[in-house]
Design a protein around this motif. Structure first.
Motif, PDB file in Angstrom:
ATOM      1  N   ASP A  89       0.835  -1.205   0.000  1.00  0.00           N
ATOM      2  CA  ASP A  89       0.000   0.000   0.000  1.00  0.00           C
ATOM      3  C   ASP A  89       0.870   1.256   0.000  1.00  0.00           C
ATOM      4  O   ASP A  89       0.607   2.213  -0.740  1.00  0.00           O
ATOM      5  CB  ASP A  89      -0.921   0.015   1.222  1.00  0.00           C
ATOM      6  N   ALA A  90       1.891   1.259   0.853  1.00  0.00           N
ATOM      7  CA  ALA A  90       2.779   2.418   0.961  1.00  0.00           C
ATOM      8  C   ALA A  90       3.515   2.669  -0.347  1.00  0.00           C
ATOM      9  O   ALA A  90       3.687   3.813  -0.778  1.00  0.00           O
ATOM     10  CB  ALA A  90       3.787   2.212   2.097  1.00  0.00           C
ATOM     11  N   LYS A  91       3.947   1.605  -0.988  1.00  0.00           N
ATOM     12  CA  LYS A  91       4.682   1.721  -2.247  1.00  0.00           C
ATOM     13  C   LYS A  91       3.756   2.017  -3.425  1.00  0.00           C
ATOM     14  O   LYS A  91       4.196   2.540  -4.454  1.00  0.00           O
ATOM     15  CB  LYS A  91       5.442   0.414  -2.528  1.00  0.00           C
ATOM     16  N   GLY A  92       2.477   1.673  -3.271  1.00  0.00           N
ATOM     17  CA  GLY A  92       1.549   1.766  -4.394  1.00  0.00           C
ATOM     18  C   GLY A  92       0.736   3.043  -4.479  1.00  0.00           C
ATOM     19  O   GLY A  92      -0.141   3.165  -5.332  1.00  0.00           O
ATOM     20  N   GLY A  93       0.978   4.006  -3.606  1.00  0.00           N
ATOM     21  CA  GLY A  93       0.270   5.272  -3.734  1.00  0.00           C
ATOM     22  C   GLY A  93      -0.603   5.647  -2.557  1.00  0.00           C
ATOM     23  O   GLY A  93      -1.399   6.584  -2.635  1.00  0.00           O
ATOM     24  N   GLN A  94      -0.472   4.934  -1.447  1.00  0.00           N
ATOM     25  CA  GLN A  94      -1.242   5.296  -0.255  1.00  0.00           C
ATOM     26  C   GLN A  94      -0.565   6.478   0.437  1.00  0.00           C
ATOM     27  O   GLN A  94       0.649   6.484   0.630  1.00  0.00           O
ATOM     28  CB  GLN A  94      -1.322   4.113   0.704  1.00  0.00           C
ATOM     29  N   VAL A  95      -1.343   7.488   0.793  1.00  0.00           N
ATOM     30  CA  VAL A  95      -0.785   8.652   1.471  1.00  0.00           C
ATOM     31  C   VAL A  95      -1.549   8.914   2.762  1.00  0.00           C
ATOM     32  O   VAL A  95      -2.716   8.550   2.902  1.00  0.00           O
ATOM     33  CB  VAL A  95      -0.831   9.919   0.594  1.00  0.00           C
TER      34      VAL A  95
END
Length: 231
Positions: free
Chosen positions: A154-160
């Motif tokens: 999630d962190a690497k895939g665009g979660q902010v």
């Protein structure tokens, strides 16, 4: 008289009171982009909350469907099988006491810190180090979790993460000017809907006061609140 910069000239030419539709605002930012580097597109939302009160805090996570255009460096506190899963998912650094000591030494170049629940005894010693940087793992944000594999993806895939500042403003990047218009708009929609959904119980009166769109070197443009569902 001091010579005006290009950015100052642009701001002087634009109507500071105009409320733009999202598409029009993005077109203006593209028109006045620096062209020298890929600027970040940013959103600022003024909310009718006072975050000094616990029941008016606005904070959460949202996955931007088109990503952020940034490589987020992720550290994970985990052992054994969970450590292996975190590495396989793309974590940049995985450890336990060794990672704690590394961070205590000042190595804090991370955009996200994740931990399994059993590691919080170790992570808790880093409160004064990670807290001020907004990196302390938190179960409410999904950064304390037994599923570190998904959290890293999630962190690497665009979660902010979004979090209201003391002046009642949330400020978050939603991509790069090199993104397609539709991709930036889908990220804008995802972010604003998540913030509207996160309205705290203590918020009284108008919740979303003002929304602005800007880029790294561009002007700040007020967005018509009719563009924000639920505002």
């Amino acid at each position: 008289m001091a010579k005006q910069t290009k950015a100052q000239k642009v701001r002087a030419e634009l109507d500071s009171e105009k409320r733009y539709g999202f598409d029009e605002a993005l077109a203006v930012l593209r028109e006045h982009s620096s062209k020298k580097f890929d600027e970040t597109v940013e959103v600022a939302m003024n909310l009718g909350v006072d975050p000094r009160h616990a029941d008016q805090m606005v904070r959460g996570m949202v996955s931007l469907p088109s990503g952020t255009g940034k490589d987020v460096k992720v550290a994970v506190f985990a052992r054994g099988e969970n450590a292996e899963k975190a590495l396989a998912a793309g974590a940049d650094k995985v450890g336990a006491e060794d990672l704690m000591e590394d961070m205590q030494a000042g190595n804090l170049d991370y955009g996200r810190v994740i931990a399994t629940p059993d590691m919080m005894g170790v992570v808790g010693r880093l409160g004064k180090v990670l807290g001020p940087k907004g990196l302390m793992p938190n179960p409410k944000l999904g950064t304390v979790t037994p599923n570190v594999e998904q959290a890293v993806k999630d962190a690497k895939g665009g979660q902010v993460e979004f979090r209201v500042e003391k002046n009642g403003i949330i400020h978050t990047g939603i991509g790069k000017l090199s993104f397609k218009d539709g991709d930036i708009k889908s990220n804008f929609t995802a972010l604003t809907q998540a913030i509207v959904k996160a309205k705290p119980t203590g918020s009284k009166g108008k919740y979303v006061g003002k929304v602005s769109l800007t880029s790294t070197m561009g002007p700040g443009l007020k967005i018509d609140l009719a563009e924000i569902e639920g505002a």
